[in-house]
Motif scaffolding. Structure first.
Motif, PDB file in Angstrom:
ATOM      1  N   HIS A 121      63.250  32.641 -33.172  1.00  0.00           N
ATOM      2  CA  HIS A 121      64.347  33.241 -32.399  1.00  0.00           C
ATOM      3  C   HIS A 121      64.104  34.741 -32.341  1.00  0.00           C
ATOM      4  O   HIS A 121      63.884  35.382 -33.369  1.00  0.00           O
ATOM      5  CB  HIS A 121      65.691  32.952 -33.058  1.00  0.00           C
ATOM      6  CG  HIS A 121      65.963  31.479 -33.199  1.00  0.00           C
ATOM      7  ND1 HIS A 121      66.686  30.760 -32.282  1.00  0.00           N
ATOM      8  CD2 HIS A 121      65.569  30.585 -34.132  1.00  0.00           C
ATOM      9  CE1 HIS A 121      66.748  29.497 -32.651  1.00  0.00           C
ATOM     10  NE2 HIS A 121      66.077  29.354 -33.771  1.00  0.00           N
ATOM     11  N   HIS A 134      69.092  37.497 -26.922  1.00  0.00           N
ATOM     12  CA  HIS A 134      68.635  36.457 -27.845  1.00  0.00           C
ATOM     13  C   HIS A 134      67.808  35.495 -27.007  1.00  0.00           C
ATOM     14  O   HIS A 134      68.349  34.797 -26.159  1.00  0.00           O
ATOM     15  CB  HIS A 134      69.857  35.769 -28.476  1.00  0.00           C
ATOM     16  CG  HIS A 134      69.524  34.587 -29.325  1.00  0.00           C
ATOM     17  ND1 HIS A 134      70.491  33.876 -29.993  1.00  0.00           N
ATOM     18  CD2 HIS A 134      68.355  33.982 -29.630  1.00  0.00           C
ATOM     19  CE1 HIS A 134      69.926  32.883 -30.654  1.00  0.00           C
ATOM     20  NE2 HIS A 134      68.627  32.916 -30.446  1.00  0.00           N
ATOM     21  N   HIS A 136      63.799  33.159 -26.567  1.00  0.00           N
ATOM     22  CA  HIS A 136      62.823  32.324 -27.266  1.00  0.00           C
ATOM     23  C   HIS A 136      61.467  32.451 -26.610  1.00  0.00           C
ATOM     24  O   HIS A 136      61.211  31.811 -25.586  1.00  0.00           O
ATOM     25  CB  HIS A 136      63.327  30.882 -27.303  1.00  0.00           C
ATOM     26  CG  HIS A 136      64.680  30.786 -27.947  1.00  0.00           C
ATOM     27  ND1 HIS A 136      65.837  30.649 -27.222  1.00  0.00           N
ATOM     28  CD2 HIS A 136      65.045  30.904 -29.239  1.00  0.00           C
ATOM     29  CE1 HIS A 136      66.865  30.669 -28.063  1.00  0.00           C
ATOM     30  NE2 HIS A 136      66.409  30.824 -29.274  1.00  0.00           N
ATOM     31  N   LEU A 234      71.134  24.811 -28.680  1.00  0.00           N
ATOM     32  CA  LEU A 234      70.335  24.917 -29.903  1.00  0.00           C
ATOM     33  C   LEU A 234      70.983  24.153 -31.057  1.00  0.00           C
ATOM     34  O   LEU A 234      71.036  24.630 -32.185  1.00  0.00           O
ATOM     35  CB  LEU A 234      70.135  26.386 -30.284  1.00  0.00           C
ATOM     36  CG  LEU A 234      69.463  27.264 -29.219  1.00  0.00           C
ATOM     37  CD1 LEU A 234      69.433  28.711 -29.664  1.00  0.00           C
ATOM     38  CD2 LEU A 234      68.056  26.766 -28.926  1.00  0.00           C
TER      39      LEU A 234
HETATM   40 CU   LIG Z   1      67.435  31.572 -30.862  1.00  0.00          CU
END
Ligand SMILES: [Cu+2]
Length: 315
Positions: A121, A134, A136, A234
């Motif tokens: 992350h 945030h 990926h 997630l």
């Molecule tokens: Cu994440």
């Protein structure tokens, strides 16, 4: 709900991976994980001379203090290091953000244990708490290089956090600073418990108490109506990242409620979190949630009270 019930829910809601994943970081919230971290810390100290020395130098209390003040504020921890971060140098420049995770011998790490459905992350935030992202990135397993298309929308000094667990190792959050050229006007974060994002009105309730487990409840509304169609993201109905103002120490806080039972599951309007903040002071919180098929981020600012000032706990 009483404390025992809450703990039970907590245990049920959190996969074992959560406890393993965040056991190493004393900053981190889940009650179960926090309890476990003490044991794991003791174990890991055997292998960490510096950590041990710090503990002994403070009559045995140093270990806790050291862990609480250093989690998520260092480019190296737990036997791993974050390489220099390559990224566009100016606002508006289209490019790629790249980095590698290095093991103790300096070799890039290519095998990871997923945490919350992702191997890594990446959190990026400006030093004043603005411009939070945030995301990926993608791993090139042949070189160990993580990359993601990137451009900056504002100048300033940024903190990049990589939150991951190398295969067979404890999870860590490593961080570096990346400077983006240009002038910027820092925003002084003021306490904020209500915000609007993408047409959603999001509020956070609860008291943060230094050194204690604190329950936070996030509530999502739209046009005054509670939103009960929050979607799994997630592996949960929401994720909360907390950063301590001042050093941006990183806490990844996790939901207390039951995990989604499947991709079609929905929840809301409340999402509850357990938060354990190490010190009094101001915290920047970022709530990521999925609704209407896309991810939204609501930002809050909370002040944590000194635990010693609170003699009774009221609910
Ligand atoms: Cu994440």
């Amino acid at each position: 709900m009483n404390a025992a019930g809450r703990l039970g829910l907590y245990g049920a809601g959190l996969a074992a991976a959560f406890a393993v994943a965040f056991g190493a970081a004393a900053l981190v919230a889940p009650r179960e994980a926090a309890a476990q971290s003490t044991q794991q810390e003791e174990k890991s100290m055997d292998g960490h001379d510096a950590h041990n020395a710090a503990a002994q130098g403070d009559g045995g209390h140093g270990a806790q203090a050291a862990a609480e003040t250093t989690a998520g504020v260092s480019l190296a921890a737990g036997g791993y290091a974050l390489s220099p971060v390559s990224a566009p140098v100016a606002v508006g420049e289209q490019g790629t953000l790249r980095f590698r995770i290095l093991d103790g011998s300096g070799a890039p790490v290519t095998a990871y244990t997923p945490q919350h459905e992702k191997d890594l992350h990446l959190i990026v935030v400006r030093s004043d708490g603005a411009e939070f992202r945030h995301v990926h990135p993608t791993l090139d397993a042949s070189t160990g290089t993580w990359s993601i298309p990137w451009s900056w929308t504002a100048a300033g000094s940024y903190r990049v956090f990589a939150d991951f667990a190398a295969a067979g190792a404890e999870p860590v959050a490593l961080t570096r600073t990346v400077d983006v050229a240009g002038s910027f006007a820092p925003v002084a974060p003021a306490t904020s418990t209500e915000t609007s994002v993408d047409g959603f009105d999001v509020g956070i309730a609860g008291d943060l108490v230094a050194g204690s487990d604190s329950e936070l409840t996030v509530t999502v509304r739209r046009d005054g109506v509670p939103v009960t169609t929050l979607q799994p993201y997630l592996g949960a109905f929401g994720h909360l990242v907390a950063l301590r103002e001042g050093d941006l120490a990183y806490l990844h806080v996790h939901p207390e409620g039951a995990a989604p039972t499947g991709p079609e599951a929905t929840s809301g309007p409340d999402v509850r979190f357990g938060a354990h903040v190490p010190t009094a002071g101001r915290y920047l919180l970022y709530f990521d949630f999925m609704a209407s098929g896309s991810v939204h981020t609501a930002a809050f600012v909370l002040d944590a009270h000194d635990g010693s000032a609170t003699t009774t706990h009221q609910h």
